[in-house]
Design a protein around this motif. Structure first.
Motif, mmCIF file in Angstrom:
data_model
loop_
_atom_site.group_PDB
_atom_site.id
_atom_site.type_symbol
_atom_site.label_atom_id
_atom_site.label_comp_id
_atom_site.label_asym_id
_atom_site.label_seq_id
_atom_site.Cartn_x
_atom_site.Cartn_y
_atom_site.Cartn_z
ATOM 1 N N GLU A 24 0.754 -1.118 -0.046
ATOM 2 C CA GLU A 24 0.087 0.113 -0.046
ATOM 3 C C GLU A 24 0.823 1.203 -0.106
ATOM 4 O O GLU A 24 0.535 2.279 -0.561
ATOM 5 C CB GLU A 24 -1.091 -0.034 1.295
ATOM 6 N N GLU A 25 1.898 1.305 0.671
ATOM 7 C CA GLU A 25 2.811 2.384 0.688
ATOM 8 C C GLU A 25 3.626 2.630 -0.518
ATOM 9 O O GLU A 25 3.541 3.733 -1.152
ATOM 10 C CB GLU A 25 4.022 2.036 1.768
ATOM 11 N N MET A 26 3.867 1.492 -1.377
ATOM 12 C CA MET A 26 4.477 1.750 -2.923
ATOM 13 C C MET A 26 3.293 2.429 -3.504
ATOM 14 O O MET A 26 3.457 3.315 -4.541
ATOM 15 C CB MET A 26 5.006 0.387 -3.221
ATOM 16 N N ASP A 27 1.988 1.981 -3.580
ATOM 17 C CA ASP A 27 0.927 2.206 -4.275
ATOM 18 C C ASP A 27 0.624 3.982 -4.066
ATOM 19 O O ASP A 27 0.444 4.745 -5.019
ATOM 20 C CB ASP A 27 -0.443 1.763 -4.246
ATOM 21 N N LEU A 28 0.990 4.193 -2.720
ATOM 22 C CA LEU A 28 0.472 5.461 -2.328
ATOM 23 C C LEU A 28 1.524 6.395 -2.805
ATOM 24 O O LEU A 28 1.497 7.568 -3.319
ATOM 25 C CB LEU A 28 0.274 5.744 -0.688
ATOM 26 N N GLU A 29 2.822 5.970 -2.805
ATOM 27 C CA GLU A 29 4.046 6.791 -2.970
ATOM 28 C C GLU A 29 3.991 7.123 -4.719
ATOM 29 O O GLU A 29 4.321 8.276 -5.028
ATOM 30 C CB GLU A 29 5.369 6.078 -2.803
ATOM 31 N N GLU A 31 1.211 7.131 -6.474
ATOM 32 C CA GLU A 31 -0.084 8.204 -6.481
ATOM 33 C C GLU A 31 0.478 9.488 -6.212
ATOM 34 O O GLU A 31 0.048 10.484 -6.953
ATOM 35 C CB GLU A 31 -0.936 7.720 -5.780
ATOM 36 N N ILE A 32 1.253 9.801 -5.424
ATOM 37 C CA ILE A 32 1.596 11.129 -4.861
ATOM 38 C C ILE A 32 2.533 11.736 -5.913
ATOM 39 O O ILE A 32 2.685 12.738 -6.380
ATOM 40 C CB ILE A 32 2.275 10.972 -3.261
ATOM 41 N N LYS A 33 3.486 10.690 -6.481
ATOM 42 C CA LYS A 33 4.626 11.162 -7.358
ATOM 43 C C LYS A 33 3.944 11.580 -8.533
ATOM 44 O O LYS A 33 4.092 12.764 -9.296
ATOM 45 C CB LYS A 33 5.626 10.137 -7.582
ATOM 46 N N SER A 37 3.607 15.275 -10.294
ATOM 47 C CA SER A 37 4.014 15.711 -11.640
ATOM 48 C C SER A 37 3.154 16.231 -12.476
ATOM 49 O O SER A 37 3.377 16.931 -13.332
ATOM 50 C CB SER A 37 4.827 14.240 -12.472
ATOM 51 N N LYS A 38 1.955 16.002 -12.461
ATOM 52 C CA LYS A 38 0.937 16.619 -12.979
ATOM 53 C C LYS A 38 0.454 17.952 -12.329
ATOM 54 O O LYS A 38 0.098 18.790 -13.304
ATOM 55 C CB LYS A 38 -0.357 15.422 -12.955
ATOM 56 N N LYS A 39 0.514 18.183 -11.166
ATOM 57 C CA LYS A 39 -0.009 19.500 -10.447
ATOM 58 C C LYS A 39 1.085 20.090 -9.430
ATOM 59 O O LYS A 39 0.836 19.915 -8.507
ATOM 60 C CB LYS A 39 -1.346 19.414 -9.765
ATOM 61 N N PRO A 40 2.339 20.220 -9.943
ATOM 62 C CA PRO A 40 3.343 20.724 -9.043
ATOM 63 C C PRO A 40 2.846 22.061 -8.304
ATOM 64 O O PRO A 40 3.329 22.127 -7.038
ATOM 65 C CB PRO A 40 4.427 20.831 -9.970
#
Length: 56
Positions: A24-29, A31-33, A37-40
Motif C-alpha cells: 500500500e505504501e508503494m501504491d500511495l507513493e 500516486e503522490i509522485k 508531476s501533474k500538478k506541481p
C-alpha cells in the motif's frame, strides 16, 4: 500533589504501528509522485500550508 514544577516526568512509551503495509505504501507513493508531476503548483501550496501550520 507530590509533583514539583522542576520534576521531569517520564514520557510514556508509544509503539509505532504502520498504517499501511509495504504494498500500500508503494501504491500511495506512486500516486503522490504522479499527482506531483501533474500538478506541481498545488503540491507546493499544500507543503507551504503544512509548514505555516507547523510554525503556529
Amino acid at each position: 500533589m507530590d509533583v514539583v514544577i522542576s520534576d521531569v516526568l517520564p514520557k510514556p512509551q508509544v509503539e509505532y504501528q504502520p498504517l499501511l503495509n509495504e504494498e500500500e505504501e508503494m501504491d500511495l507513493e506512486k500516486e503522490i509522485k504522479n499527482y506531483a508531476s501533474k500538478k506541481p503548483e498545488q503540491v507546493v501550496e499544500v507543503i507551504k500550508t503544512w509548514l505555516a501550520e507547523d510554525e503556529r
